[in-house]
Design a protein around this motif. Structure first.
Motif, PDB file in Angstrom:
ATOM      1  N   ASN A 124     -49.856  87.390  42.525  1.00  0.00           N
ATOM      2  CA  ASN A 124     -50.646  88.117  41.532  1.00  0.00           C
ATOM      3  C   ASN A 124     -52.127  87.782  41.670  1.00  0.00           C
ATOM      4  O   ASN A 124     -52.475  86.627  41.878  1.00  0.00           O
ATOM      5  CB  ASN A 124     -50.194  87.750  40.117  1.00  0.00           C
ATOM      6  CG  ASN A 124     -48.725  88.088  39.900  1.00  0.00           C
ATOM      7  OD1 ASN A 124     -48.299  89.199  40.198  1.00  0.00           O
ATOM      8  ND2 ASN A 124     -47.973  87.113  39.420  1.00  0.00           N
ATOM      9  N   GLU A 125     -52.978  88.808  41.539  1.00  0.00           N
ATOM     10  CA  GLU A 125     -54.425  88.596  41.575  1.00  0.00           C
ATOM     11  C   GLU A 125     -54.846  87.664  40.449  1.00  0.00           C
ATOM     12  O   GLU A 125     -54.424  87.839  39.306  1.00  0.00           O
ATOM     13  CB  GLU A 125     -55.142  89.926  41.374  1.00  0.00           C
ATOM     14  CG  GLU A 125     -55.764  90.442  42.647  1.00  0.00           C
ATOM     15  CD  GLU A 125     -56.609  91.681  42.386  1.00  0.00           C
ATOM     16  OE1 GLU A 125     -57.608  91.583  41.661  1.00  0.00           O
ATOM     17  OE2 GLU A 125     -56.251  92.745  42.923  1.00  0.00           O
ATOM     18  N   ARG A 140     -55.089  85.372  45.216  1.00  0.00           N
ATOM     19  CA  ARG A 140     -53.773  85.534  44.587  1.00  0.00           C
ATOM     20  C   ARG A 140     -53.129  84.183  44.315  1.00  0.00           C
ATOM     21  O   ARG A 140     -53.401  83.220  45.009  1.00  0.00           O
ATOM     22  CB  ARG A 140     -52.853  86.362  45.505  1.00  0.00           C
ATOM     23  CG  ARG A 140     -53.318  87.786  45.647  1.00  0.00           C
ATOM     24  CD  ARG A 140     -52.478  88.611  46.600  1.00  0.00           C
ATOM     25  NE  ARG A 140     -53.211  89.821  46.953  1.00  0.00           N
ATOM     26  CZ  ARG A 140     -53.289  90.903  46.188  1.00  0.00           C
ATOM     27  NH1 ARG A 140     -52.640  90.939  45.051  1.00  0.00           N
ATOM     28  NH2 ARG A 140     -54.013  91.944  46.548  1.00  0.00           N
TER      29      ARG A 140
END
Lengths: 425, 425
Positions: A191-192, A186
């Motif tokens: 967020n990935e 992340r």
């Protein structure tokens, strides 16, 4: 045992850190082209385990591309064993340097392949390890051991194959190494992101080379990249992942010592990663040949593959932002010792949060590093011995797997491995 | 009519070549930053059509980024019309230069957008053409016409929209531009290769910008890239292609003059191209910001997007190795003039082998160039007229489509367009 560890990158660093908890050796000299990197590893050991433990470690500069320099450093430190922990590109020089210095040798990846010049997707050219096996006579005559492919894959997977042949099967149909992970990286915002946990440069090399397969009737042959996709179910919550054939050492090692009808290696790249690699190839962005590109300072020549690596996050920096597990293992099928059909998956899982906490090492790297340390301990204790160029499957698997699984407070490595019966699943 | 054509790239070159078969103008001055390029176009016309035709053409050097220089060249050649055929980046300067010179103006792409700073995938920021429409008052007061978006898409698609509104529907539900092709490029050995027929740099810009949609109730809004995928069936053997929302001028033009409930633009990128663009974005290879990359001469700074462009075949060179057709058109739905549900696809198809043979021009480029020539002819003959900043849909579509379809030996352009009834398909 006096060990010259060549390379203090991710895996070399983790080998030293794992060995720091053991006492089977007299000294480990951590060496690197960048000596400061080797010193960092020793400093970590000192900070974590104290001066006493650190006193068994030294740091040295080395040029792995120069066999004379490798031999020189090995002699200087009276190394009995040279542990190769650098890129496979340097296998030939470290391999030669160790023999010249009269030391035993271990590595975790073997000398590189070259595709067949005219029929690369059907026939083998120069295979992985061919250069090393060609020199087996020299090692035998010198009474020295080169234990090749002794990481996790190859390495633990080959130990599992030996174990399956000796204890689980009377007749083996297929030995299929299967590797998969559910690692997620992340960004700062949570967020990935797409951030491979290992060098994209090497992954491109490995995955776009023609995969190799062995069959009893056909011998070794190759296929187009990403062949024979299958969805393999990985244990401990990792789940189903699309796996494809990839060129790997197990396929050249296992058939030399173990009787099976077919030997394969499939890597759980997952659909997204496969798409990425195929797209890079389609656009010529996998190429290591420089192209001419405009820049603010006029045209420059860069290799597209280097640009791909530069545009992605540095794998060395993502450990703290990564969660999940990686699984290495061997799926084997055939007839059990009772003569009835059997199918098993032998595996080991490594959890990134645990390896980061315990070792400041990413789980993929740490899992690779664990196995050569166990092998060195078995060699130091005389439980494993041999000479010539040998794979892990040339040795008895039982003591390896016992030492690995035994709790740390009972003298083992505390790393449980699993056996899943898979027939009918 | 005296035309200053700015840009002798693919489209500019084709505009001159198409116009060479017509006689509605007094002179066309082909201008380019690289004057040799403009001279090549005039030389082709001379070789193909003879000195008489070529005598109506001239070549000039121009710097499209400088409005004063554009005005100067326009005045020097007493241009009544400035035809913009360069990258949309230069719309503002050519637009300003034409007005300063007292000439009318045409372009095929409008001033660029800027995403909404905080909510780019839902709200518009600066829209395509906003900068131009903001100056509409100046053009009206000067009594000059800026006919914007007059290529094929935008351009012919907008003409089709006007035609649909005037002749085919009593109430329009959706005006949906739909573009698709079955173009294939082969290497010397005859193998299909990945080679976009237009700048990958521009395609990345266009496709990764937030697509814009218009609805009567919501006005203009944006979506994430590649939204609302649909498989659209293209005519004349092109067949079904996956189309997705893409930012395009039609969506900002049509609602200003035509009453519809919804206006969209979907581009038939096809699955492979969508995957390529998504992967480039995932890996940060779409970025126009330089990254630091190793090279044989030490580290250099290059933009990944420039490297992607450099690794692919040059679109200017692939015309002779390309086969297939490209289709531009408008899918419209609503109630027909009889008040009953109707759905039509109005389209024009361009075949690469034909455009290469007739014009030494790639079909995508040629199809774009055809429409502004027809528009110039209608303006020259006084069939179209107006002042201010106007889109193609502000003019009567009937004479345009008639002139386009009329055979060449009857004074037309010999370019048939199609109307397919689609209800129930």
């Amino acid at each position: 045992m006096r060990i010259l560890l060549v390379g203090a990158g991710g895996v070399g660093d983790a080998i030293a850190k794992i060995a720091a908890r053991r006492d089977f050796y007299e000294q480990i000299v951590v060496s690197d082209y960048d000596k400061a990197r080797a010193e960092r590893t020793v400093a970590w050991i000192s900070a974590r385990h104290g001066a006493d433990v650190a006193s068994r470690f030294g740091a040295a500069q080395i040029d792995a591309s120069d066999p004379d320099r490798v031999a020189e450093v090995a002699r200087e430190h009276r190394a009995t064993h040279v542990m190769n922990a650098v890129e496979p590109l340097f296998v030939p020089t470290i391999f030669a340097g160790a023999l010249a210095a009269g030391a035993d040798y271990l590595d975790m990846a073997m000398s590189l392949s070259e595709p067949h010049p005219t029929d690369p997707h059907a026939r083998t050219g120069v295979k992985l390890g061919d250069d090393q096996f060609a020199q087996a006579g020299d090692w035998e005559r010198a009474g020295r051991l080169a234990l090749v492919g002794m990481g996790v894959e190859p390495g633990l997977s080959d130990v599992f194959a030996r174990y399956a042949a000796d204890h689980l099967f009377s007749d083996i149909e297929e030995l299929g190494t299967r590797d998969g992970a559910n690692l997620v990286v992340r960004d700062e915002a949570g967020n990935e992101i797409f951030a491979p946990g290992f060098s994209i440069w090497t992954t491109i090399e490995e995955c776009l080379n023609p995969p190799i397969v062995w069959e009893r009737d056909a011998g070794w042959f190759t296929t187009p990249p990403f062949s024979e996709p299958e969805v393999f179910e990985f244990p401990e919550g990792i789940g189903p992942i699309e796996c494809v054939n990839v060129e790997h050492e197990e396929v050249v090692l296992m058939p030399r010592w173990i009787d099976a009808k077919r030997v394969t290696f499939k890597y759980g790249l997952g659909e997204e990663f496969i798409t990425v690699l195929k797209t890079l190839h389609l656009l010529g962005l996998d190429s290591a040949m420089p192209v001419r590109v405009r820049s603010e300072n006029g045209p420059v020549e860069v290799a597209p593959r280097d640009v791909v690596a530069a545009a992605l996050p540095d794998p060395a920096t993502i450990g703290p932002r990564m969660t999940g597990k990686t699984c290495a293992g061997l799926w084997a099928s055939g007839l059990g010792v009772d003569g009835r059909p059997r199918e098993v998956y032998l595996y080991h899982v490594s959890d990134n949060e645990w390896t980061m906490r315990e070792y400041d090492a990413q789980c993929v790297v740490w899992q690779t590093a664990l196995n050569p340390v166990i092998a060195l301990e078995l060699l130091a204790r005389g439980i494993w011995s041999g000479s010539g160029v040998l794979g892990p499957e040339a040795f008895d698997a039982q003591p390896f797997l016992e030492l690995m699984a035994l709790p740390e407070d009972s003298g083992g490595y505390g790393q449980a491995w699993g056996l899943e019966e898979r027939l009918g699943r």
